[in-house]
Write an enzyme that holds these catalytic residues in place. Sequence first.
Site, PDB file in Angstrom:
ATOM      1  N   CYS A   1     -16.240 146.920  -3.495  1.00 36.62           N
ATOM      2  CA  CYS A   1     -14.852 147.106  -3.879  1.00 36.62           C
ATOM      3  C   CYS A   1     -14.734 147.409  -5.473  1.00 36.62           C
ATOM      4  CB  CYS A   1     -14.024 146.122  -3.370  1.00 36.62           C
ATOM      5  SG  CYS A   1     -11.965 146.547  -3.313  1.00 36.62           S
TER       6      CYS A   1
ATOM      7  N   HIS B   1     -15.082 146.291   2.312  1.00 38.09           N
ATOM      8  CA  HIS B   1     -15.689 144.814   2.213  1.00 38.09           C
ATOM      9  C   HIS B   1     -16.450 144.587   3.556  1.00 38.09           C
ATOM     10  CE1 HIS B   1     -13.306 143.142  -1.160  1.00 38.09           C
ATOM     11  NE2 HIS B   1     -12.404 144.156  -1.057  1.00 38.09           N
TER      12      HIS B   1
ATOM     13  N   GLU C   1     -18.337 142.260   3.982  1.00 37.78           N
ATOM     14  CA  GLU C   1     -18.236 140.767   4.402  1.00 37.78           C
ATOM     15  C   GLU C   1     -17.088 140.470   5.412  1.00 37.78           C
ATOM     16  OE1 GLU C   1     -16.074 141.092   0.466  1.00 37.78           O
ATOM     17  OE2 GLU C   1     -17.451 142.018   1.552  1.00 37.78           O
TER      18      GLU C   1
END
Length: 233
Positions: free
Chosen positions: A79, A192, A194
Amino acid sequence: MIAIVDYHKGNLLSVERGLVGVGAGVVVTDEPDVIRAADAVVLPGVGAFADAAASMAELGQLEAVRGAVEGGAPFLGICLGMHLMFAAGTEHATDEGSLPCGLGFIEGVVDAMPRTDEAGRAYKVPHVGWNSVEFAEPNPLFEGIAPSEFFYFTHSYIAPPSAATIAETVHSVTFPCAVQVPGRPVFGVQFHPEKSSEAGARLLANFATIAATSRSGAAFADKVAESAAASKE
């Protein structure tokens, strides 16, 4: 060992957990010497371009990350971390004639996402939620991930198109959602991983594999060739 760069601007726990979850050895650090010596570097994204760049410069991290990458360490920017790979950005800039500088791995200026498309239709900005990621060429970072897979986004600024673009997403405009410095294991993703369920975990696992095998760059070149051959089977 993968160094997760802590530039004192956000919670890094989800990135750490994501990498640990795929078996990677990680250390969260703000120490330039640790970053410079790492086998690989991850730069997560929280905050604004100008603030993050200023913090990294003050902590000596910009030069440390550049040193690690110049030494052959694989890199993943997430990001805002992807934005910081570019030469400059307008987010929170105080003077248009003197934009805050990033790492400079890729030429170009990161700018605000348009709020309307070419037909004048309005789009919500920030762009928040799940969106598809489109890529045409095989790449070790996306190994085992199908084109049009969905990942989680949250951002208001976008990188410019360039020769480094390896994947795109559409929201008001078509914008780069993944980049790679040509021929090098230096990557950035706008989304993202994650926070992107199984697809995100696979991408992090792919980066961990790249990190474990490509410090010299030679193994990375072999991995690129393997991915291209597999796509033709």
